[in-house]
Design an enzyme around this catalytic site. Structure first.
Site, PDB file in Angstrom:
ATOM      1  N   HIS A  12       0.621  -1.046  -0.015  1.00 28.12           N
ATOM      2  CA  HIS A  12       0.084   0.117   0.323  1.00 28.12           C
ATOM      3  C   HIS A  12       1.025   1.695   0.141  1.00 28.12           C
ATOM      4  O   HIS A  12       1.691   1.262   0.788  1.00 28.12           O
ATOM      5  CB  HIS A  12      -0.931  -0.209   1.312  1.00 28.12           C
ATOM      6  CG  HIS A  12      -2.227  -1.460   1.520  1.00 28.12           C
ATOM      7  ND1 HIS A  12      -2.195  -2.060   2.380  1.00 28.12           N
ATOM      8  CD2 HIS A  12      -2.609  -1.260   0.021  1.00 28.12           C
ATOM      9  CE1 HIS A  12      -3.074  -2.223   2.245  1.00 28.12           C
ATOM     10  NE2 HIS A  12      -3.235  -1.985   0.310  1.00 28.12           N
ATOM     11  N   GLU A  15       1.869   3.746   3.128  1.00 33.85           N
ATOM     12  CA  GLU A  15       1.931   3.225   4.035  1.00 33.85           C
ATOM     13  C   GLU A  15       3.465   2.947   4.257  1.00 33.85           C
ATOM     14  O   GLU A  15       4.432   2.415   3.208  1.00 33.85           O
ATOM     15  CB  GLU A  15       1.735   2.068   4.566  1.00 33.85           C
ATOM     16  CG  GLU A  15       0.050   1.726   4.413  1.00 33.85           C
ATOM     17  CD  GLU A  15      -0.462  -0.192   4.556  1.00 33.85           C
ATOM     18  OE1 GLU A  15       0.377  -0.668   5.146  1.00 33.85           O
ATOM     19  OE2 GLU A  15      -1.625  -0.112   4.363  1.00 33.85           O
ATOM     20  N   ARG A  53      -2.863   5.088  -1.241  1.00 37.22           N
ATOM     21  CA  ARG A  53      -3.084   3.164  -1.484  1.00 37.22           C
ATOM     22  C   ARG A  53      -2.158   2.525  -1.888  1.00 37.22           C
ATOM     23  O   ARG A  53      -2.839   1.728  -2.527  1.00 37.22           O
ATOM     24  CB  ARG A  53      -4.198   2.939  -0.594  1.00 37.22           C
ATOM     25  CG  ARG A  53      -4.826   1.769  -0.088  1.00 37.22           C
ATOM     26  CD  ARG A  53      -5.911   1.355   0.917  1.00 37.22           C
ATOM     27  NE  ARG A  53      -6.655   0.201   0.916  1.00 37.22           N
ATOM     28  CZ  ARG A  53      -6.187  -0.601   2.311  1.00 37.22           C
ATOM     29  NH1 ARG A  53      -4.892  -0.066   2.893  1.00 37.22           N
ATOM     30  NH2 ARG A  53      -6.493  -2.199   2.653  1.00 37.22           N
ATOM     31  N   ASN A  60      -3.262  -5.237  -2.688  1.00 41.79           N
ATOM     32  CA  ASN A  60      -3.431  -6.318  -1.987  1.00 41.79           C
ATOM     33  C   ASN A  60      -4.989  -7.026  -2.530  1.00 41.79           C
ATOM     34  O   ASN A  60      -5.099  -8.149  -1.185  1.00 41.79           O
ATOM     35  CB  ASN A  60      -3.133  -5.851  -0.604  1.00 41.79           C
ATOM     36  CG  ASN A  60      -1.942  -7.041   0.478  1.00 41.79           C
ATOM     37  OD1 ASN A  60      -1.531  -7.890   0.036  1.00 41.79           O
ATOM     38  ND2 ASN A  60      -2.774  -7.054   1.245  1.00 41.79           N
ATOM     39  N   ARG A  61      -5.191  -6.597  -3.153  1.00 45.98           N
ATOM     40  CA  ARG A  61      -6.428  -7.710  -3.271  1.00 45.98           C
ATOM     41  C   ARG A  61      -6.988  -8.386  -4.885  1.00 45.98           C
ATOM     42  O   ARG A  61      -8.009  -8.067  -5.641  1.00 45.98           O
ATOM     43  CB  ARG A  61      -7.616  -6.720  -3.285  1.00 45.98           C
ATOM     44  CG  ARG A  61      -8.222  -6.392  -2.169  1.00 45.98           C
ATOM     45  CD  ARG A  61      -8.461  -6.813  -1.202  1.00 45.98           C
ATOM     46  NE  ARG A  61      -8.762  -5.921   0.584  1.00 45.98           N
ATOM     47  CZ  ARG A  61      -7.850  -5.975   1.357  1.00 45.98           C
ATOM     48  NH1 ARG A  61      -6.661  -6.003   1.002  1.00 45.98           N
ATOM     49  NH2 ARG A  61      -8.450  -4.931   1.890  1.00 45.98           N
ATOM     50  N   HIS A 102       3.156  -3.990   7.025  1.00 40.63           N
ATOM     51  CA  HIS A 102       1.804  -2.904   6.469  1.00 40.63           C
ATOM     52  C   HIS A 102       1.894  -2.085   7.647  1.00 40.63           C
ATOM     53  O   HIS A 102       2.848  -2.433   9.076  1.00 40.63           O
ATOM     54  CB  HIS A 102       0.960  -3.977   6.391  1.00 40.63           C
ATOM     55  CG  HIS A 102       0.684  -4.476   4.746  1.00 40.63           C
ATOM     56  ND1 HIS A 102      -0.402  -3.977   4.160  1.00 40.63           N
ATOM     57  CD2 HIS A 102       1.338  -5.350   4.826  1.00 40.63           C
ATOM     58  CE1 HIS A 102      -0.056  -4.871   3.424  1.00 40.63           C
ATOM     59  NE2 HIS A 102       0.650  -5.827   3.688  1.00 40.63           N
ATOM     60  N   GLU A 161       1.940  -6.014  11.023  1.00 41.37           N
ATOM     61  CA  GLU A 161       1.053  -4.686  10.574  1.00 41.37           C
ATOM     62  C   GLU A 161       0.695  -4.012  11.997  1.00 41.37           C
ATOM     63  O   GLU A 161       0.794  -4.720  12.894  1.00 41.37           O
ATOM     64  CB  GLU A 161      -0.632  -4.634  11.203  1.00 41.37           C
ATOM     65  CG  GLU A 161      -1.308  -5.551   9.646  1.00 41.37           C
ATOM     66  CD  GLU A 161      -1.774  -4.647   8.795  1.00 41.37           C
ATOM     67  OE1 GLU A 161      -1.806  -3.755   9.090  1.00 41.37           O
ATOM     68  OE2 GLU A 161      -2.334  -4.713   7.257  1.00 41.37           O
ATOM     69  N   TYR A 271     -10.464   1.427   5.612  1.00 42.01           N
ATOM     70  CA  TYR A 271     -12.025   0.243   5.498  1.00 42.01           C
ATOM     71  C   TYR A 271     -13.298   0.770   5.215  1.00 42.01           C
ATOM     72  O   TYR A 271     -14.107   0.771   5.534  1.00 42.01           O
ATOM     73  CB  TYR A 271     -11.496  -0.370   6.859  1.00 42.01           C
ATOM     74  CG  TYR A 271     -10.584  -1.973   6.513  1.00 42.01           C
ATOM     75  CD1 TYR A 271      -9.855  -2.127   5.643  1.00 42.01           C
ATOM     76  CD2 TYR A 271     -10.633  -2.618   7.647  1.00 42.01           C
ATOM     77  CE1 TYR A 271      -9.197  -3.607   5.455  1.00 42.01           C
ATOM     78  CE2 TYR A 271      -9.196  -3.645   7.709  1.00 42.01           C
ATOM     79  CZ  TYR A 271      -9.080  -3.633   6.796  1.00 42.01           C
ATOM     80  OH  TYR A 271      -8.063  -5.168   6.436  1.00 42.01           O
TER      81      TYR A 271
END
Lengths: 290, 290
Positions: A12, A15, A53, A60-61, A102, A161, A271
């Site tokens: 991302h 980050e 992002r 990451n998808r 992350h 994370e 999110y």
């Protein structure tokens, strides 16, 4: 079994710890003496430059078979996922340990997200926890073939994370903690099976995701509530039915109505797009040595 | 003198408190009884939709005479600045009190940034501080004609900064504090001059910006240091020569070399673009009633 270790930053682009840490480790030649070769990958190059992002779609998808086998060039992250699949994959070629770095705006401290496909992942995370007792472990049962994340490119993978960290910001303390996690993971990967079984704890606490809780919205799609101040920053603290979860814009408070458990990713910035206020987990005890 | 009050949210599109708070206040009819009419402005509409600080250029750097008098339509924020100038300005028309709502990733708590052009601003901020003792006041001497910010559209203006808050996130506690600040400011604006002079404190502490401290960078432009953990989160705490300011990627520490003072905007995400690690201020005592 593990022939290479790849440390990934910038999956991302907003980050900042990952990209700056892999640059530092590479420049300082930190793992040049490792018996298992260590290399580095800046994953979402364009989004990292733009401090976003992602550019077109969440990288990451993007590691689905459909995207990896496809040839649509219109989405940057889909092209980049195919490049990374060439570099680190393919998914069935399990000889690489991927450490994907992350950060989160949630107050999750240092959390390792691992997959239960390989006992190695839980063992490695438990080893980190022995040295850094505040580390939490989240166990995911997502099959690599169904997973969309970068670390689905190998069974051997840990996602790091750390939070709370605003996007677009580097924090010295969390940067140093992330570096410590990496050192412990690389150390563990280099140990013999005998050595591992000698030092591992008999049991470890892990969290598994059970549910998502969504933001309430008005008819026009605007947020009609925010995470209640008593839930804010309470990641990994038990949430029971009746405790406040949302402060509504009309002045009322919405209590929690699900089963008791441990919330994570509370008020994570990324999110909001998925309308997720937080996730719920249950806590169990597992045996990392088995 | 003040005939209207405008509460502005979303001057930066990734700062969520302002837009959500003005929506709430408007929907709840919060200031409909005010003797001075209160209205609301969502400033950077497109950037708020995209949850980005800006689309093409920083709106809060776009209120220069050159841009306001220009006719270049290629930059969204320049077009929007001209629209807002029509709605709230022009700069010389000082009948409006502008309250511009912001947030910062720095640990600045609740801070009011005011201009010394009008004694009203300092008095209003002091009044807020009487009710909310943790509020800090930053005094800016920037002339409206030279200023690039939205609040340069009137002499009567307060910029509200609350932090630490990640971009793209709403926090209930800071949202409620910002709402309290607005209520005190609107209350104060409605008082008579006599009433004001009766209640104001004799002295108030204010901070004025003296300097900026920049990030060190490598020859290739990459960050070669981060804010040292001992300076992180220490906004408004005295920084003296010799105290650590940067943790360098090569392992060394850079001590502070300027004059003693009070750092602010430490590790603010948006200032990476301007390469600013933090700003320095001096603290003085002023008389708000004069």
């Amino acid at each position: 079994m593990i022939k290479k270790i790849t440390i990934v930053g910038g999956t991302h682009g907003n980050e900042l710890i990952g990209p700056n840490l892999i640059r530092k480790l590479e420049q300082n030649g930190s793992f040049e003496q490792s018996t298992i070769p260590v290399d580095y990958l800046l994953a979402n190059i364009e989004a990292h430059k733009a401090v976003r992002r992602f550019m077109d779609s969440d990288l990451n998808r993007s590691f689905t078979d459909e995207i990896l086998d496809g040839d649509d060039d219109s989405i940057y992250e889909h092209r980049r996922a195919r490049e990374i699949n060439q570099l680190l994959g393919p998914k069935t070629n399990n000889d690489r340990f991927i450490i994907d770095l992350h950060s989160t705006t949630s107050n999750m401290g240092m959390t390792l997200i691992i997959k239960e496909q390989a006992a190695f992942n839980l063992q490695a995370a438990s080893y980190v926890q022995q040295h850094m007792p505040n580390v939490k472990i989240i166990l995911s049962d997502r099959d690599n073939q169904l997973s969309r994340t970068l670390n689905s490119l190998s069974d051997y993978a840990v996602t790091v994370e750390v939070g709370p960290l605003p996007n677009g910001v580097l924090r010295h303390d969390q940067f140093a903690d992330t570096e410590s996690v990496i050192r412990h993971l690389v150390d563990f990967a280099q140990m013999s099976v005998n050595e591992r079984s000698r030092i591992l704890p008999t049991t470890t606490e892990v969290y598994t995701v059970t549910d998502r809780v969504f933001y309430p919205r008005n008819d026009d799609g605007q947020l009609s509530a925010m995470v209640h101040s008593s839930l804010q920053d309470s990641d990994f603290e038990e949430l029971k039915p009746g405790m406040p979860v949302f402060q509504n814009m009309d002045g009322t408070v919405t209590p929690y109505q699900g089963e008791a458990g441990y919330p994570i990713f509370i008020n994570e910035a990324a999110y909001y797009y998925e309308n997720t206020a937080f996730m719920m987990t249950r806590r169990t005890t597992v045996v990392p040595g088995s």
